[in-house]
Design a protein around this motif. Structure first.
Motif, PDB file in Angstrom:
ATOM      1  N   PRO A 195      19.746 -40.666   3.113  1.00 20.69           N
ATOM      2  CA  PRO A 195      19.081 -39.974   2.014  1.00 20.69           C
ATOM      3  C   PRO A 195      19.597 -40.458   0.649  1.00 20.69           C
ATOM      4  O   PRO A 195      20.735 -40.928   0.591  1.00 20.69           O
ATOM      5  CB  PRO A 195      19.447 -38.508   2.228  1.00 20.69           C
ATOM      6  N   PRO A 196      18.834 -40.376  -0.428  1.00 22.46           N
ATOM      7  CA  PRO A 196      17.489 -39.792  -0.439  1.00 22.46           C
ATOM      8  C   PRO A 196      16.436 -40.805   0.024  1.00 22.46           C
ATOM      9  O   PRO A 196      16.607 -41.992  -0.195  1.00 22.46           O
ATOM     10  CB  PRO A 196      17.280 -39.481  -1.933  1.00 22.46           C
ATOM     11  N   GLY A 228      16.308 -35.269   0.278  1.00 21.11           N
ATOM     12  CA  GLY A 228      17.190 -35.550  -0.859  1.00 21.11           C
ATOM     13  C   GLY A 228      18.000 -34.307  -1.171  1.00 21.11           C
ATOM     14  O   GLY A 228      18.191 -33.440  -0.308  1.00 21.11           O
ATOM     15  N   GLU A 229      18.465 -34.197  -2.416  1.00 20.01           N
ATOM     16  CA  GLU A 229      19.222 -33.000  -2.800  1.00 20.01           C
ATOM     17  C   GLU A 229      18.312 -32.074  -3.592  1.00 20.01           C
ATOM     18  O   GLU A 229      17.509 -32.531  -4.408  1.00 20.01           O
ATOM     19  CB  GLU A 229      20.433 -33.415  -3.650  1.00 20.01           C
ATOM     20  N   ASN A 230      18.434 -30.782  -3.333  1.00 24.31           N
ATOM     21  CA  ASN A 230      17.690 -29.754  -4.084  1.00 24.31           C
ATOM     22  C   ASN A 230      16.174 -29.954  -4.092  1.00 24.31           C
ATOM     23  O   ASN A 230      15.534 -29.880  -5.135  1.00 24.31           O
ATOM     24  CB  ASN A 230      18.172 -29.712  -5.546  1.00 24.31           C
ATOM     25  N   ILE A 231      15.618 -30.247  -2.941  1.00 21.66           N
ATOM     26  CA  ILE A 231      14.154 -30.360  -2.872  1.00 21.66           C
ATOM     27  C   ILE A 231      13.590 -28.963  -2.584  1.00 21.66           C
ATOM     28  O   ILE A 231      14.172 -28.197  -1.818  1.00 21.66           O
ATOM     29  CB  ILE A 231      13.752 -31.387  -1.808  1.00 21.66           C
ATOM     30  N   SER A 232      12.469 -28.653  -3.226  1.00 22.18           N
ATOM     31  CA  SER A 232      11.974 -27.270  -3.120  1.00 22.18           C
ATOM     32  C   SER A 232      10.547 -27.222  -2.595  1.00 22.18           C
ATOM     33  O   SER A 232       9.863 -28.255  -2.518  1.00 22.18           O
ATOM     34  CB  SER A 232      12.005 -26.613  -4.503  1.00 22.18           C
ATOM     35  N   VAL A 233      10.094 -25.990  -2.282  1.00 16.81           N
ATOM     36  CA  VAL A 233       8.708 -25.790  -1.852  1.00 16.81           C
ATOM     37  C   VAL A 233       7.768 -26.250  -2.971  1.00 16.81           C
ATOM     38  O   VAL A 233       6.684 -26.758  -2.720  1.00 16.81           O
ATOM     39  CB  VAL A 233       8.455 -24.301  -1.509  1.00 16.81           C
ATOM     40  N   GLY A 234       8.215 -26.098  -4.223  1.00 19.28           N
ATOM     41  CA  GLY A 234       7.419 -26.545  -5.371  1.00 19.28           C
ATOM     42  C   GLY A 234       7.116 -28.035  -5.286  1.00 19.28           C
ATOM     43  O   GLY A 234       5.997 -28.477  -5.538  1.00 19.28           O
ATOM     44  N   ASN A 235       8.143 -28.824  -4.882  1.00 17.63           N
ATOM     45  CA  ASN A 235       7.923 -30.273  -4.730  1.00 17.63           C
ATOM     46  C   ASN A 235       6.872 -30.531  -3.658  1.00 17.63           C
ATOM     47  O   ASN A 235       5.974 -31.361  -3.833  1.00 17.63           O
ATOM     48  CB  ASN A 235       9.218 -30.993  -4.302  1.00 17.63           C
ATOM     49  N   VAL A 303      16.973 -30.027  12.594  1.00 17.41           N
ATOM     50  CA  VAL A 303      16.250 -31.305  12.639  1.00 17.41           C
ATOM     51  C   VAL A 303      16.995 -32.352  11.817  1.00 17.41           C
ATOM     52  O   VAL A 303      17.167 -33.497  12.242  1.00 17.41           O
ATOM     53  CB  VAL A 303      14.793 -31.116  12.130  1.00 17.41           C
ATOM     54  N   LEU A 304      17.476 -31.921  10.653  1.00 17.56           N
ATOM     55  CA  LEU A 304      18.260 -32.846   9.818  1.00 17.56           C
ATOM     56  C   LEU A 304      19.492 -33.305  10.592  1.00 17.56           C
ATOM     57  O   LEU A 304      19.813 -34.495  10.637  1.00 17.56           O
ATOM     58  CB  LEU A 304      18.681 -32.156   8.514  1.00 17.56           C
ATOM     59  N   ASP A 310      23.422 -34.494   6.886  1.00 18.79           N
ATOM     60  CA  ASP A 310      24.194 -33.276   6.669  1.00 18.79           C
ATOM     61  C   ASP A 310      23.322 -32.231   5.961  1.00 18.79           C
ATOM     62  O   ASP A 310      22.989 -32.378   4.782  1.00 18.79           O
ATOM     63  CB  ASP A 310      25.419 -33.631   5.804  1.00 18.79           C
ATOM     64  N   PRO A 311      22.969 -31.128   6.674  1.00 19.15           N
ATOM     65  CA  PRO A 311      22.071 -30.136   6.074  1.00 19.15           C
ATOM     66  C   PRO A 311      22.727 -29.320   4.962  1.00 19.15           C
ATOM     67  O   PRO A 311      22.031 -28.641   4.197  1.00 19.15           O
ATOM     68  CB  PRO A 311      21.678 -29.232   7.252  1.00 19.15           C
ATOM     69  N   ASP A 312      24.080 -29.403   4.851  1.00 22.42           N
ATOM     70  CA  ASP A 312      24.734 -28.683   3.754  1.00 22.42           C
ATOM     71  C   ASP A 312      24.581 -29.448   2.439  1.00 22.42           C
ATOM     72  O   ASP A 312      24.719 -28.891   1.360  1.00 22.42           O
ATOM     73  CB  ASP A 312      26.233 -28.479   4.053  1.00 22.42           C
ATOM     74  N   LYS A 313      24.323 -30.724   2.554  1.00 19.80           N
ATOM     75  CA  LYS A 313      24.206 -31.556   1.345  1.00 19.80           C
ATOM     76  C   LYS A 313      22.738 -31.849   1.015  1.00 19.80           C
ATOM     77  O   LYS A 313      22.345 -31.882  -0.143  1.00 19.80           O
ATOM     78  CB  LYS A 313      24.967 -32.859   1.597  1.00 19.80           C
ATOM     79  N   TYR A 314      21.948 -32.094   2.045  1.00 16.85           N
ATOM     80  CA  TYR A 314      20.559 -32.527   1.809  1.00 16.85           C
ATOM     81  C   TYR A 314      19.558 -31.537   2.394  1.00 16.85           C
ATOM     82  O   TYR A 314      19.852 -30.831   3.358  1.00 16.85           O
ATOM     83  CB  TYR A 314      20.309 -33.891   2.455  1.00 16.85           C
ATOM     84  N   ASN A 315      18.369 -31.525   1.814  1.00 12.74           N
ATOM     85  CA  ASN A 315      17.260 -30.788   2.416  1.00 12.74           C
ATOM     86  C   ASN A 315      15.979 -31.574   2.162  1.00 12.74           C
ATOM     87  O   ASN A 315      16.030 -32.693   1.645  1.00 12.74           O
ATOM     88  CB  ASN A 315      17.180 -29.353   1.881  1.00 12.74           C
TER      89      ASN A 315
END
Ligand code: PHE
Length: 353
Positions: A195-196, A228-235, A303-304, A310-315
């Motif tokens: 990632p990203p 990536g980092e801090n990806i949201s439903v808005g994206n 899944v990540l 690492d799901p603690d760092k990326y979503n």
């Protein structure tokens, strides 16, 4: 001697006119101004002339030699240009072919509407920085289910009726199957990059289902994933809306409902207003006025993890666009089975050259 040289030059000019190839011209050059050429032969007698005569003949002889060399160079260039023009004429692309094919009654191929839309979507996503990935049709349970948070005893396996291969399993003992969704490529994509990243993956999928106006056993999906980092439903919503707007060339009415897929949390169903009936209700939208087009959601941490991230760092988000449904909505096609019918009368309506 001067008149001898002049008449040699006239002969040379006459002969030059009849030479057609580079080899012939070079031979002629040797014949006249080569070491033992005709001009040199004449000039051998120069030593017998008086000083006065030498003064006159010398420059004249040099001029004729220079003229011959120039004439040869010009002719060589002309022949080369002619050869290039000839080659161009021989390899000419007949852009009038379509007309001539028509008059001979032969049929001419074109792209399937699905291919047209797939190419269009690929272009849209490429312009938004996504890669385009591919994956195998024959998969194993790990890539089709387990890595997507659907273990062996999970009831979600029933959501996708699967074509299994008999007595066949991978070296790790995983059973083989025909992939039921392009989400398999999510797994392959995650395992092969860091990632990203963002990619789409179009492809054929297979389900052991009864067919009707909106269901086929073999159909096409287009998977997408962004991590990536801090990806949201808005994206997620932004990318989906932008894509649909580009495809339909207008704002289409969409609605977002909660949806359950084990590999996303939260999960959504993005429906669009049925473009076949305009929302009034028809067999394609099962008389609801809406068509399920784009299941999607935020990628489940399991899944990540299965993809080595690492799901603690990326979503991130993922979606699985129903490509055939999209084709139906875009062109107002009322039965999915037309797409695979192989009926040229159907295909030819979408021809683009
Ligand atoms: N793979 C799911 C299906 O075929 C669709 C999907 C993809 C849902 C990605 C959410 C996220 O049903």
């Amino acid at each position: 001697m001067i008149s001898q040289l002049e008449s040699l030059y006239q002969n040379f000019l006459e002969e030059l006119k009849t030479q057609k190839t580079q080899a012939e011209i070079l031979n002629l050059k040797a014949d006249y101004i080569g070491k033992s050429g005709k001009i040199s032969e004449v000039l051998k007698n120069l030593k017998n002339l008086s000083v006065e005569e030498k003064k006159e003949v010398g420059p004249k002889a040099n001029k004729i030699k220079d003229d011959i060399a120039n004439d040869i160079a010009n002719k060589l260039q002309a022949v080369e240009i002619e050869e290039i023009n000839q080659k161009l004429a021989d390899n000419k692309i007949d852009i009038g072919l379509r007309e001539s094919v028509k008059t001979t009654g032969s049929r001419h191929g074109g792209f399937h509407p699905r291919t047209l839309i797939r190419q269009e979507i690929e272009d849209i996503f490429l312009s938004m920085g996504f890669d385009v990935l591919d994956g195998p049709h024959i998969e194993d349970e790990f890539h089709n289910f387990e890595a997507l948070n659907i273990p062996g005893d999970h009831p979600a396996r029933d959501m996708q009726d699967t074509f299994w291969f008999k007595d066949e399993s991978s070296p790790e003992g995983k059973k083989h199957l025909l992939r039921t969704h392009t989400s398999t490529i999510q797994v392959r994509g995650m395992l092969s990059r860091k990632p990203p990243f963002r990619f789409i993956a179009p492809g054929t999928v297979f389900r052991c289902e009864r067919t009707d106006a909106s269901h086929e056993m073999v159909f096409q999906q287009l998977e997408g994933m962004m991590v990536g980092e801090n990806i949201s439903v808005g994206n997620l919503i932004y990318f989906m809306k932008t894509t649909l707007k580009e495809i339909f060339k207008k704002d289409v009415e969409v609605r977002l409902r909660p949806g359950f897929f084990p590999f996303v949390e939260p999960g959504f169903e993005l429906d669009i207003k049925c473009q076949v009936c305009g929302g009034k209700g028809c067999s394609v939208c099962k008389h609801t006025g809406w068509v399920e087009l784009l299941p999607c959601g935020m990628i489940h941490p399991n899944v990540l993890r299965a993809g080595g991230i690492d799901p603690d760092k990326y979503n991130g988000f993922a979606f699985g666009l129903g490509l055939d449904r999209l084709v139906m909505m875009k062109y107002g096609i009322d039965d999915i089975r037309h797409l695979q019918s192989g009926d040229l009368r159907f295909n030819e309506q979408f021809k683009t050259y």
